[in-house]
Design an enzyme around this catalytic site. Sequence first.
Site, short mmCIF file in Angstrom:
data_model
loop_
_atom_site.label_atom_id
_atom_site.label_comp_id
_atom_site.label_asym_id
_atom_site.label_seq_id
_atom_site.Cartn_x
_atom_site.Cartn_y
_atom_site.Cartn_z
N HIS A 158 0.83 -1.23 0.00
CA HIS A 158 0.00 0.00 0.00
C HIS A 158 0.86 1.27 0.00
O HIS A 158 0.42 2.31 0.49
CB HIS A 158 -0.95 0.04 1.21
N SER A 279 16.07 21.26 -16.15
CA SER A 279 14.92 22.10 -16.46
C SER A 279 15.43 23.39 -17.08
O SER A 279 16.49 23.90 -16.72
CB SER A 279 14.16 22.40 -15.17
N LYS A 285 16.94 21.25 -10.94
CA LYS A 285 16.24 20.03 -11.36
C LYS A 285 17.13 19.01 -12.07
O LYS A 285 18.01 19.36 -12.84
CB LYS A 285 15.08 20.40 -12.32
#
Length: 462
Positions: A158, A279, A285
């Site tokens: 989960h 980016s 990034k």
Amino acid sequence: MSNKQLWGGRFEKSTDEMINEFQASINFDKRMYREDIEGSIAHAKMLAAQKIISEDDSQKICAGLEKILKKIDSGDFEFKIALEDIHMNVEAALTEEIGAVGGKLHTARSRNDQVALDTHLYMRKQVREIQKLILELQKALVDAAEKNSDVIFPGYTHLQRAQPILFAHHLLAYFFMLKRDFERFEGVYSRADIMPLGAGALAGTTLPIDRNFVARELKFGEIYQNSLDAVSDRDYLLEFLSAASILMIHLSRFSEEIIFWCSREFSFVELDDAHCTGSSMMPQKKNPDVPELVRGKAGRVFGHLTALLTTIKALPLAYNKDLQEDKEGVFDALDTVKFSLSVFAQIVSGMKIRKKNMRRAVEEDFSNATDVADYLVKKNLPFRLAHEVSGKIVRYCIEKELYIKDLTLDEFKKFSPLFEADIFDAIKPETCVAARNSQGGTSPRQIELQIEFARSWLEKNS
Ligand code: ARG
């Protein structure tokens, strides 16, 4: 459309061209030129062996076809839309090359069984290439598993931390999924390994052909026993697209995990700079584009499977032009699967494992709660009661902002008198992992066995 219309001349011409373009498959089936020529050479040899054409004519045809093959290989061949498909492009070039005798090649053959033959030959080769790429990715996984065989990290259910496991265990799970993919493609291969030529348009031929001769020449395992079946079905392509879809599911799930493992929230792995992009706006990034793309491309492969199922579902026997729609999706799926497997092997071997962060993740959580319960079970407490005790300990820790390992023995004893000093060892990640020594489990011994199995399986299938 009629010439008598005022605009007839102009309109009819442009309509013709449009229809030609609409129905032509040369732009995509040209990638089967080698198989088309190989199949034709086998057919011409058979025609001579059966005395349907002379040995001399057959040799001229084969020599002409070899020449065309070389021309196409070297890029010195003009494919013409007006000639519709690869079969007629090659045949027209043959007649140009050797004269009218070229017209004998298509004796006892239809494009319906010819296209089926080409596609079977093409798929056989492609499946072998895919299997090779699967093996390479599997090898990268086993290497990474072996290299990191002592690294513990949280196993999840989960997406909640569940129990500590070896990172190698997780990697090997994908090895075994890919093993079944490999075996599924073996099934695809055996269905592509059935020889359809000699079915003619649908009903066979009046000429004394020898289909086994062609099958032997092209090393097919068997031949289609029913000519209608041979030209009508595309089940081997559906099987390929199914196997490809399942493989892409595996790669896509793994992609998803790699993507969140790369996030700052997890920080479990770092991809090689060469496999990421930055980016244009945000200087910090480093984006996991490659796994993102693999995850994204899974969708187009599933789409091709759905498209072909839909194309074939209500087709009456035998050949219908709808069947020409089988190729583009299959070719695109082939390219997508091959590309995805290749980049994935690189991603896995270039991936840096951030062991410290993984370690912290298993230290600072409650994934050893099952082991607390198992400890009490070994002291003869029924599992249900042990589960309850461990649950209460977890709740106590959450309230006090502690982890289980931070409790004192006195605190443990408040929950059960069965706790002794050895509880501290029993809840260490290493102990938890080593204790799960059941077959297929996460203990170092079991992982060693899985790696051993994987290595010998790889060797057997390479
Ligand atoms: N280009 C066709 C295909 O891919 C070849 C078979 C054409 N047969 C026909 N009867 N028009 O299916």
